[in-house]
Enzyme design. Structure first.
Site, PDB file in Angstrom:
ATOM      1  N   HIS A 166      26.619  56.222   9.228  1.00  0.00           N
ATOM      2  CA  HIS A 166      25.617  57.120   9.385  1.00  0.00           C
ATOM      3  C   HIS A 166      25.649  57.548  10.901  1.00  0.00           C
ATOM      4  O   HIS A 166      25.326  56.891  11.694  1.00  0.00           O
ATOM      5  CB  HIS A 166      24.231  57.096   8.847  1.00  0.00           C
ATOM      6  CG  HIS A 166      23.989  56.572   7.464  1.00  0.00           C
ATOM      7  ND1 HIS A 166      23.135  55.705   7.253  1.00  0.00           N
ATOM      8  CD2 HIS A 166      24.472  57.062   6.532  1.00  0.00           C
ATOM      9  CE1 HIS A 166      23.160  55.552   5.831  1.00  0.00           C
ATOM     10  NE2 HIS A 166      24.105  56.238   5.489  1.00  0.00           N
ATOM     11  N   GLU A 169      23.053  57.624  13.974  1.00  0.00           N
ATOM     12  CA  GLU A 169      22.600  56.107  14.219  1.00  0.00           C
ATOM     13  C   GLU A 169      23.258  55.545  15.185  1.00  0.00           C
ATOM     14  O   GLU A 169      24.089  54.813  15.354  1.00  0.00           O
ATOM     15  CB  GLU A 169      22.445  55.378  12.884  1.00  0.00           C
ATOM     16  CG  GLU A 169      21.412  55.930  11.949  1.00  0.00           C
ATOM     17  CD  GLU A 169      21.664  55.380  10.348  1.00  0.00           C
ATOM     18  OE1 GLU A 169      22.340  54.222  10.328  1.00  0.00           O
ATOM     19  OE2 GLU A 169      21.215  55.751   9.389  1.00  0.00           O
ATOM     20  N   HIS A 259      22.951  49.403  11.313  1.00  0.00           N
ATOM     21  CA  HIS A 259      22.518  50.997  11.196  1.00  0.00           C
ATOM     22  C   HIS A 259      21.057  51.205  12.246  1.00  0.00           C
ATOM     23  O   HIS A 259      20.636  50.142  12.797  1.00  0.00           O
ATOM     24  CB  HIS A 259      22.091  51.153   9.568  1.00  0.00           C
ATOM     25  CG  HIS A 259      22.950  51.448   8.781  1.00  0.00           C
ATOM     26  ND1 HIS A 259      23.230  52.501   8.080  1.00  0.00           N
ATOM     27  CD2 HIS A 259      23.948  50.387   8.070  1.00  0.00           C
ATOM     28  CE1 HIS A 259      24.553  52.253   7.274  1.00  0.00           C
ATOM     29  NE2 HIS A 259      24.683  51.282   7.282  1.00  0.00           N
ATOM     30  N   GLU A 335      18.979  46.875  10.763  1.00  0.00           N
ATOM     31  CA  GLU A 335      18.496  48.101  11.334  1.00  0.00           C
ATOM     32  C   GLU A 335      17.915  48.156  12.467  1.00  0.00           C
ATOM     33  O   GLU A 335      17.272  46.905  12.652  1.00  0.00           O
ATOM     34  CB  GLU A 335      17.397  48.701   9.987  1.00  0.00           C
ATOM     35  CG  GLU A 335      18.055  48.768   8.734  1.00  0.00           C
ATOM     36  CD  GLU A 335      18.686  50.319   8.360  1.00  0.00           C
ATOM     37  OE1 GLU A 335      18.898  50.958   9.517  1.00  0.00           O
ATOM     38  OE2 GLU A 335      18.933  50.512   7.431  1.00  0.00           O
TER      39      GLU A 335
END
Length: 375
Positions: A166, A169, A259, A335
């Site tokens: 993504h 990010e 991410h 994350e």
């Protein structure tokens, strides 16, 4: 006064900019997609005057909960990025800032430019332990770069690390910069020990097209790469197609996909407990990695994160689930926050590029702890 976004990763639409106290803006959608949230623009205005910038379509973004408690980032020199007062009323996001200089950049998170990405690749290949491999081309014709670190051998674990599926990010590539910097430091004991028994396959940016285009979540043709791992195609998702093909050639003993999360103000991991083959061995590997990372850094925690998948209910189009099942390996999504780490808040910088880099360094300690168990 002038507002522009005609540069690498730029994204903003100017609705009106007639007065400094009422600048009206909107974020553009990813190409051929409904996703949007990433913004990056430059303001040229009068120093010492408060500028009030209102993003009118904030509530329609991909993750509107991400605006609660969020503060935008600003920079005069594009090196040091600091937080500025930002508020969300459930509909619009308002950024208030009195610039000390004539021009200033604003962004959703600290940008990681394509130019810096190229520098990262070229710098890494200077190491005798690193081999630079071209996996293929993206839809826009950019290189998909792979760094192979360590000398492959039968007894060594194969560890894959990917980032920035993504593109918005960007903290994921800052993480990679720290990760690679330590792994390629031949005076670092952890790195030397790791390379004795492991080979790393590292893709610092899975989505260079989306990164340059200023996308939040998709590639050049609006494909969410992290939903393509069941059946990637050269037409929609060549980035995943090439990486998965190479994984099939090397095998995978551990996979880490890096991410950023818009809403949760914590660093955490998401495992593959919902895949069909998940067992006690998987669970033990996950627990070993988490325990080691908790010891390595207070930036990591295990209390907050995503809800666990029920057995057999994992989304098999997502990278960590698809790879964990295909190769029966330890497979994690890591994350980081767009906001701040609520456990260690920093009111000036929030979660930042340097903190992302240091987490990348610390993850190597956790990999060292779990690596003897991977096979």
């Amino acid at each position: 006064m002038r507002i522009s976004a005609n540069f690498d990763s730029g994204n903003i639409q100017v609705i009106s900019a007639d007065s400094a106290d009422n600048i009206r803006l909107a974020i553009n959608k990813d190409n051929q997609s409904e996703f949007y949230q990433w913004f990056h623009f430059k303001l040229f205005g009068e120093a010492g005057t408060e500028h009030v910038m209102v993003i009118e379509n904030a509530s329609g973004s991909a993750y509107p909960d991400g605006w609660d408690g969020y503060e935008a980032l600003a920079s005069y020199d594009r090196e040091t990025w600091f937080r500025v007062p930002t508020e969300y009323n459930g509909k619009e996001l308002t950024i208030r800032h009195t610039p000390e200089q004539e021009s200033v950049y604003y962004a959703y998170f600290v940008p990681y430019s394509y130019e810096r990405h190229q520098d990262l690749i070229q710098s890494a290949q200077q190491s005798v332990d690193c081999y630079h491999e071209l996996l293929g081309e993206t839809i826009d014709g950019r290189e998909l770069n792979l760094l192979v670190i360590g000398e492959p051998a039968e007894h060594k674990n194969t560890i894959w690390v990917t980032a920035r599926q993504h593109p918005g990010e960007s903290m994921a590539e800052w993480f990679m910069e720290g990760f690679l910097g330590r792994l390629l430091d031949d005076e670092d004991g952890v790195a030397r020990k790791l390379l004795d028994n492991n080979v790393f396959y590292v893709v610092p940016n899975m989505n260079p097209d989306g990164s340059v285009r200023g996308h939040l979540r998709t590639n050049a043709v609006g494909t969410n790469l992290n939903r393509e791992w069941a059946e990637p195609s050269l037409e929609k998702s060549p980035e995943v197609f090439y990486v998965l093909k190479r994984m099939e050639q090397t095998g995978v003993d551990m996979f880490l996909d890096v991410h950023g999360d818009e809403a949760l103000p914590y660093n955490f991991v998401a495992g593959c407990e919902g895949i069909p083959s998940y067992d006690e061995r998987h669970k033990d590997l996950e627990n070993t990695f988490k325990a080691a990372l908790l010891t390595a850094t207070p930036e990591f925690q295990t209390k907050y994160g995503y809800d666990l998948d029920e057995p057999g209910q994992a989304n098999m189009t997502v990278a960590n689930s698809a790879v964990g099942e295909k190769f029966k390996c330890l497979s994690y999504t890591l994350e980081m926050p767009f906001k701040d780490n609520a456990d260690l808040p920093d009111e000036d910088f929030g979660w930042s590029a340097p903190r992302s880099q240091r987490l990348g360094e610390d993850v190597l300690t956790a990999i060292l702890a779990v690596s003897p168990k991977l096979r």
